[in-house]
Design a protein around this motif. Structure first.
Motif, PDB file in Angstrom:
ATOM      1  N   GLY A  39      76.816  57.744 -28.735  1.00 17.54           N
ATOM      2  CA  GLY A  39      77.852  58.264 -27.831  1.00 17.54           C
ATOM      3  C   GLY A  39      78.961  58.959 -28.604  1.00 17.54           C
ATOM      4  N   ASP A  40      79.349  58.375 -29.750  1.00 20.72           N
ATOM      5  CA  ASP A  40      80.380  59.000 -30.589  1.00 20.72           C
ATOM      6  C   ASP A  40      79.933  60.366 -31.076  1.00 20.72           C
ATOM      7  N   VAL A  41      78.675  60.451 -31.515  1.00 20.65           N
ATOM      8  CA  VAL A  41      78.134  61.724 -31.996  1.00 20.65           C
ATOM      9  C   VAL A  41      78.104  62.744 -30.867  1.00 20.65           C
ATOM     10  N   ALA A  42      77.708  62.292 -29.680  1.00 25.97           N
ATOM     11  CA  ALA A  42      77.645  63.212 -28.533  1.00 25.97           C
ATOM     12  C   ALA A  42      79.034  63.726 -28.170  1.00 25.97           C
ATOM     13  N   ARG A  43      80.033  62.821 -28.183  1.00 28.08           N
ATOM     14  CA  ARG A  43      81.407  63.253 -27.863  1.00 28.08           C
ATOM     15  C   ARG A  43      81.922  64.206 -28.933  1.00 28.08           C
ATOM     16  N   TYR A  44      81.596  63.931 -30.207  1.00 28.20           N
ATOM     17  CA  TYR A  44      82.018  64.821 -31.281  1.00 28.20           C
ATOM     18  C   TYR A  44      81.389  66.202 -31.096  1.00 28.20           C
ATOM     19  N   GLY A  45      80.135  66.230 -30.686  1.00 32.89           N
ATOM     20  CA  GLY A  45      79.445  67.497 -30.456  1.00 32.89           C
ATOM     21  C   GLY A  45      80.072  68.310 -29.345  1.00 32.89           C
ATOM     22  N   ALA A  46      80.785  67.649 -28.429  1.00 29.48           N
ATOM     23  CA  ALA A  46      81.409  68.348 -27.315  1.00 29.48           C
ATOM     24  C   ALA A  46      82.764  68.948 -27.689  1.00 29.48           C
ATOM     25  N   LEU A  47      83.284  68.603 -28.862  1.00 25.39           N
ATOM     26  CA  LEU A  47      84.591  69.117 -29.268  1.00 25.39           C
ATOM     27  C   LEU A  47      84.495  70.594 -29.646  1.00 25.39           C
ATOM     28  N   SER A  48      85.616  71.292 -29.438  1.00 28.13           N
ATOM     29  CA  SER A  48      85.683  72.685 -29.886  1.00 28.13           C
ATOM     30  C   SER A  48      85.840  72.693 -31.410  1.00 28.13           C
ATOM     31  N   ASP A  49      85.681  73.850 -32.013  1.00 28.02           N
ATOM     32  CA  ASP A  49      85.822  73.946 -33.470  1.00 28.02           C
ATOM     33  C   ASP A  49      87.215  73.517 -33.916  1.00 28.02           C
ATOM     34  N   LYS A  50      88.215  73.890 -33.146  1.00 31.09           N
ATOM     35  CA  LYS A  50      89.595  73.524 -33.472  1.00 31.09           C
ATOM     36  C   LYS A  50      89.778  72.006 -33.389  1.00 31.09           C
ATOM     37  N   GLU A  51      89.208  71.388 -32.361  1.00 30.30           N
ATOM     38  CA  GLU A  51      89.304  69.939 -32.201  1.00 30.30           C
ATOM     39  C   GLU A  51      88.528  69.208 -33.298  1.00 30.30           C
ATOM     40  N   LYS A  52      87.366  69.757 -33.679  1.00 32.13           N
ATOM     41  CA  LYS A  52      86.593  69.159 -34.769  1.00 32.13           C
ATOM     42  C   LYS A  52      87.381  69.186 -36.074  1.00 32.13           C
ATOM     43  N   LYS A  53      88.045  70.302 -36.337  1.00 37.52           N
ATOM     44  CA  LYS A  53      88.835  70.431 -37.553  1.00 37.52           C
ATOM     45  C   LYS A  53      89.983  69.420 -37.557  1.00 37.52           C
ATOM     46  N   ALA A  54      90.658  69.287 -36.421  1.00 33.99           N
ATOM     47  CA  ALA A  54      91.755  68.324 -36.310  1.00 33.99           C
ATOM     48  C   ALA A  54      91.238  66.899 -36.475  1.00 33.99           C
ATOM     49  N   TYR A  55      90.077  66.628 -35.898  1.00 33.25           N
ATOM     50  CA  TYR A  55      89.478  65.296 -36.004  1.00 33.25           C
ATOM     51  C   TYR A  55      89.130  64.990 -37.460  1.00 33.25           C
ATOM     52  N   LYS A  56      88.514  65.941 -38.145  1.00 34.92           N
ATOM     53  CA  LYS A  56      88.159  65.733 -39.552  1.00 34.92           C
ATOM     54  C   LYS A  56      89.402  65.503 -40.403  1.00 34.92           C
ATOM     55  N   GLU A  57      90.457  66.253 -40.103  1.00 36.74           N
ATOM     56  CA  GLU A  57      91.701  66.091 -40.851  1.00 36.74           C
ATOM     57  C   GLU A  57      92.299  64.701 -40.604  1.00 36.74           C
ATOM     58  N   SER A  58      92.262  64.252 -39.351  1.00 37.29           N
ATOM     59  CA  SER A  58      92.805  62.924 -39.054  1.00 37.29           C
ATOM     60  C   SER A  58      91.972  61.833 -39.737  1.00 37.29           C
ATOM     61  N   LEU A  59      90.659  62.019 -39.828  1.00 37.19           N
ATOM     62  CA  LEU A  59      89.815  61.066 -40.550  1.00 37.19           C
ATOM     63  C   LEU A  59      90.172  61.049 -42.031  1.00 37.19           C
ATOM     64  N   LYS A  60      90.424  62.228 -42.587  1.00 36.15           N
ATOM     65  CA  LYS A  60      90.792  62.309 -44.000  1.00 36.15           C
ATOM     66  C   LYS A  60      92.094  61.556 -44.256  1.00 36.15           C
ATOM     67  N   VAL A  61      93.082  61.758 -43.395  1.00 35.38           N
ATOM     68  CA  VAL A  61      94.362  61.071 -43.539  1.00 35.38           C
ATOM     69  C   VAL A  61      94.161  59.560 -43.424  1.00 35.38           C
ATOM     70  N   TYR A  62      93.369  59.146 -42.437  1.00 36.94           N
ATOM     71  CA  TYR A  62      93.097  57.718 -42.246  1.00 36.94           C
ATOM     72  C   TYR A  62      92.432  57.126 -43.485  1.00 36.94           C
ATOM     73  N   ARG A  63      91.423  57.806 -44.005  1.00 36.44           N
ATOM     74  CA  ARG A  63      90.702  57.288 -45.171  1.00 36.44           C
ATOM     75  C   ARG A  63      91.590  57.260 -46.414  1.00 36.44           C
ATOM     76  N   ASP A  64      92.428  58.287 -46.572  1.00 36.80           N
ATOM     77  CA  ASP A  64      93.362  58.308 -47.702  1.00 36.80           C
ATOM     78  C   ASP A  64      94.331  57.127 -47.613  1.00 36.80           C
ATOM     79  N   ASN A  65      94.894  56.912 -46.424  1.00 36.94           N
ATOM     80  CA  ASN A  65      95.832  55.807 -46.233  1.00 36.94           C
ATOM     81  C   ASN A  65      95.150  54.462 -46.471  1.00 36.94           C
ATOM     82  N   TYR A  66      93.933  54.333 -45.998  1.00 38.67           N
ATOM     83  CA  TYR A  66      93.186  53.098 -46.188  1.00 38.67           C
ATOM     84  C   TYR A  66      92.948  52.850 -47.678  1.00 38.67           C
ATOM     85  N   ALA A  67      92.566  53.887 -48.410  1.00 44.02           N
ATOM     86  CA  ALA A  67      92.320  53.750 -49.851  1.00 44.02           C
ATOM     87  C   ALA A  67      93.599  53.352 -50.584  1.00 44.02           C
ATOM     88  N   ILE A  68      94.721  53.944 -50.192  1.00 38.40           N
ATOM     89  CA  ILE A  68      96.007  53.602 -50.813  1.00 38.40           C
ATOM     90  C   ILE A  68      96.349  52.142 -50.553  1.00 38.40           C
TER      91      ILE A  68
END
Length: 128
Positions: A39-68
């Motif tokens: 379901g997560d993959v399907a919802r991700y597939g429904a995102l626009s390119d702009k939304e996908k980019k924002a989502y990837k950026e938010s994941l990067k920030v989350y992962r960076d914060n988690y690593a710190i």
């Protein structure tokens, strides 16, 4: 078992557009981690390119914060262990000196000599 996976694959492929809305997936399926991920993959597939980019950026920030946070937690734990070990060793040394001083006093040694060899103050020795 292969037939079940084939059935699921065919139905998912056929109904992927409907799966982007998790309400269309039966509740029993959504309790299974595989279907939740699907379901997560399907919802991700429904995102626009702009939304996908924002989502990837938010994941990067989350992962960076988690690593710190994990690094800080690990360093803090190591620092705490080192501090605790140092305090324990100091306490053990002091107790050892007191034990030696008591033995020397019981043998009738002069408090000045005891102080010289144990490093304890005359006040500490007189309190024994």
């Amino acid at each position: 078992m292969k037939q079940i996976f084939l059935f699921i694959f065919v139905n998912v492929k056929r109904n992927i557009a409907d799966m982007r809305n998790s309400e269309s997936i039966p509740r029993t399926f959504m309790q299974d981690p595989v279907f939740r991920r699907l379901g997560d993959v399907a919802r991700y597939g429904a995102l626009s390119d702009k939304e996908k980019k924002a989502y990837k950026e938010s994941l990067k920030v989350y992962r960076d914060n988690y690593a710190i946070m994990e690094t800080e937690r690990t360093e803090g734990r190591a620092e705490g262990l080192a501090e605790g070990l140092a305090k324990g060793l100091a306490k053990g040394r002091t107790e050892s000196k007191l034990h030696i001083a008591r033995a020397m006093l019981s043998d009738g040694m002069n408090p000045d000599v005891i102080s010289k060899y144990t490093g304890l103050s005359l006040a500490d020795i007189s309190n024994l």
